[in-house]
Design an enzyme around this catalytic site. Structure first.
Site, PDB file in Angstrom:
ATOM      1  N   GLN A   1       0.812  -1.215   0.000  1.00  0.00           N
ATOM      2  CA  GLN A   1       0.000   0.000   0.000  1.00  0.00           C
ATOM      3  C   GLN A   1       0.850   1.272   0.000  1.00  0.00           C
ATOM      4  O   GLN A   1       0.582   2.215  -0.765  1.00  0.00           O
ATOM      5  CB  GLN A   1      -0.949   0.019   1.211  1.00  0.00           C
ATOM      6  CG  GLN A   1      -2.048  -1.020   1.146  1.00  0.00           C
ATOM      7  CD  GLN A   1      -1.655  -2.309   1.846  1.00  0.00           C
ATOM      8  OE1 GLN A   1      -0.467  -2.652   1.900  1.00  0.00           O
ATOM      9  NE2 GLN A   1      -2.637  -3.010   2.397  1.00  0.00           N
ATOM     10  N   ASP A   2       1.854   1.324   0.872  1.00  0.00           N
ATOM     11  CA  ASP A   2       2.697   2.524   0.950  1.00  0.00           C
ATOM     12  C   ASP A   2       3.425   2.769  -0.358  1.00  0.00           C
ATOM     13  O   ASP A   2       3.630   3.919  -0.767  1.00  0.00           O
ATOM     14  CB  ASP A   2       3.706   2.391   2.085  1.00  0.00           C
ATOM     15  CG  ASP A   2       3.060   2.493   3.460  1.00  0.00           C
ATOM     16  OD1 ASP A   2       1.886   2.884   3.517  1.00  0.00           O
ATOM     17  OD2 ASP A   2       3.735   2.184   4.452  1.00  0.00           O
ATOM     18  N   ARG A   3       3.832   1.701  -1.016  1.00  0.00           N
ATOM     19  CA  ARG A   3       4.551   1.862  -2.291  1.00  0.00           C
ATOM     20  C   ARG A   3       3.612   2.434  -3.361  1.00  0.00           C
ATOM     21  O   ARG A   3       4.036   3.229  -4.187  1.00  0.00           O
ATOM     22  CB  ARG A   3       5.105   0.519  -2.767  1.00  0.00           C
ATOM     23  CG  ARG A   3       5.844  -0.318  -1.724  1.00  0.00           C
ATOM     24  CD  ARG A   3       7.173   0.256  -1.291  1.00  0.00           C
ATOM     25  NE  ARG A   3       7.099   1.240  -0.236  1.00  0.00           N
ATOM     26  CZ  ARG A   3       6.905   0.989   1.054  1.00  0.00           C
ATOM     27  NH1 ARG A   3       6.691  -0.242   1.472  1.00  0.00           N
ATOM     28  NH2 ARG A   3       6.917   1.964   1.931  1.00  0.00           N
ATOM     29  N   VAL A   4       2.356   2.017  -3.334  1.00  0.00           N
ATOM     30  CA  VAL A   4       1.381   2.523  -4.309  1.00  0.00           C
ATOM     31  C   VAL A   4       1.215   4.030  -4.130  1.00  0.00           C
ATOM     32  O   VAL A   4       1.228   4.805  -5.097  1.00  0.00           O
ATOM     33  CB  VAL A   4       0.017   1.816  -4.159  1.00  0.00           C
ATOM     34  CG1 VAL A   4      -1.034   2.470  -5.059  1.00  0.00           C
ATOM     35  CG2 VAL A   4       0.141   0.340  -4.503  1.00  0.00           C
TER      36      VAL A   4
ATOM     37  N   GLN B   1       3.267   6.140  -2.753  1.00  0.00           N
ATOM     38  CA  GLN B   1       4.499   6.836  -3.124  1.00  0.00           C
ATOM     39  C   GLN B   1       4.579   7.042  -4.631  1.00  0.00           C
ATOM     40  O   GLN B   1       5.086   8.065  -5.099  1.00  0.00           O
ATOM     41  CB  GLN B   1       5.711   6.044  -2.630  1.00  0.00           C
ATOM     42  CG  GLN B   1       5.887   6.080  -1.121  1.00  0.00           C
ATOM     43  CD  GLN B   1       6.876   5.046  -0.613  1.00  0.00           C
ATOM     44  OE1 GLN B   1       7.338   4.193  -1.371  1.00  0.00           O
ATOM     45  NE2 GLN B   1       7.209   5.111   0.660  1.00  0.00           N
TER      46      GLN B   1
END
Length: 232
Positions: free
Chosen positions: A35-38, A40
């Site tokens: 989720q965090d990578r999305v 970002q």
């Protein structure tokens, strides 16, 4: 990507989050989530669908950028000392991998909450969104337990609810995001959180938006022509 002179054509946007996560996990040995990578990569307000059939068919999730102006005013609170965010080890991941029914059912419910929240944003229904935020945290607390959630995290949630604000985790802990419709209650809540040593601020949406077909599906009413540069 700029360092290596790469563009979204070389590495399409929907593929970038998984690529980043693979590097962090396999090369840097960092425990992280997709989720965090999305966020970002896409920036702004993003709807994410990690359904198994979609992931298997596409090799990545379905990510849709949502106009941040559709979100009601939100606030953020976090621990001034992140080291005190609750270190108790949770076995939820192991239970999920083992097919634990309670955990699997909870993950399906979280996904349903996300779908409902998206509809609430589109409809401008802040009341329903607030209800879903509280339900999200309550289910998380039930599955993970208070020891894993952390005493300071629970204190932030309890203070927020004391003043009539909806509240949930932003991620794995250490910070919460809330929605309070009563301005007087919001002021009192912020004061109490600060008195207890927490940092509180209003969320100001990042307004940069998608341009063209870069892997982000625009919601109805959002056209590439109406937006500026790239897209949280």
């Amino acid at each position: 990507m700029q360092f290596f002179n790469l563009t979204d054509k070389d590495l399409p946007k929907p593929v970038q989050p998984q690529f980043i996560l693979d590097v962090e996990q396999e090369e840097l040995f960092i425990t992280a989530g997709l989720q965090d990578r999305v966020v970002q990569v896409y920036e702004g307000l993003v709807y994410m669908d990690f359904s198994k059939d979609i992931m298997e068919a596409q090799g990545h999730g379905r990510y849709e950028w949502i106009d941040p102006s559709r979100a009601p005013p939100l606030w953020l609170a976090y621990l001034s000392d992140p080291s005190d965010s609750g270190r108790f080890h949770s076995n939820v991941r192991q239970r999920f991998d083992a097919g634990d029914k309670e955990v699997l059912d909870a993950m399906k419910t979280f996904a349903d909450y996300t779908d409902q929240a998206r509809v609430s944003l589109e409809a401008g229904d802040a009341g329903k969104l607030a209800e879903l935020m509280n339900m999200n945290f309550d289910l998380r607390r039930k599955i993970y337990g208070d020891a894993a959630v952390g005493q300071k995290n629970l204190q932030m949630v309890e203070i927020a609810r004391l003043h009539g604000s909806a509240v949930k985790f932003c991620g794995s802990g250490g910070a919460v995001v809330g929605l309070c419709s009563d301005q007087n209650n919001l002021v009192q809540m912020k004061r109490q959180l600060q008195e207890e040593g927490f940092v509180v601020c209003d969320i100001i949406p990042y307004t940069s938006t998608p341009t063209g077909n870069n892997g982000t599906d625009l919601l109805p009413g959002n056209t590439a022509d109406s937006h500026g540069n790239d897209n949280h």
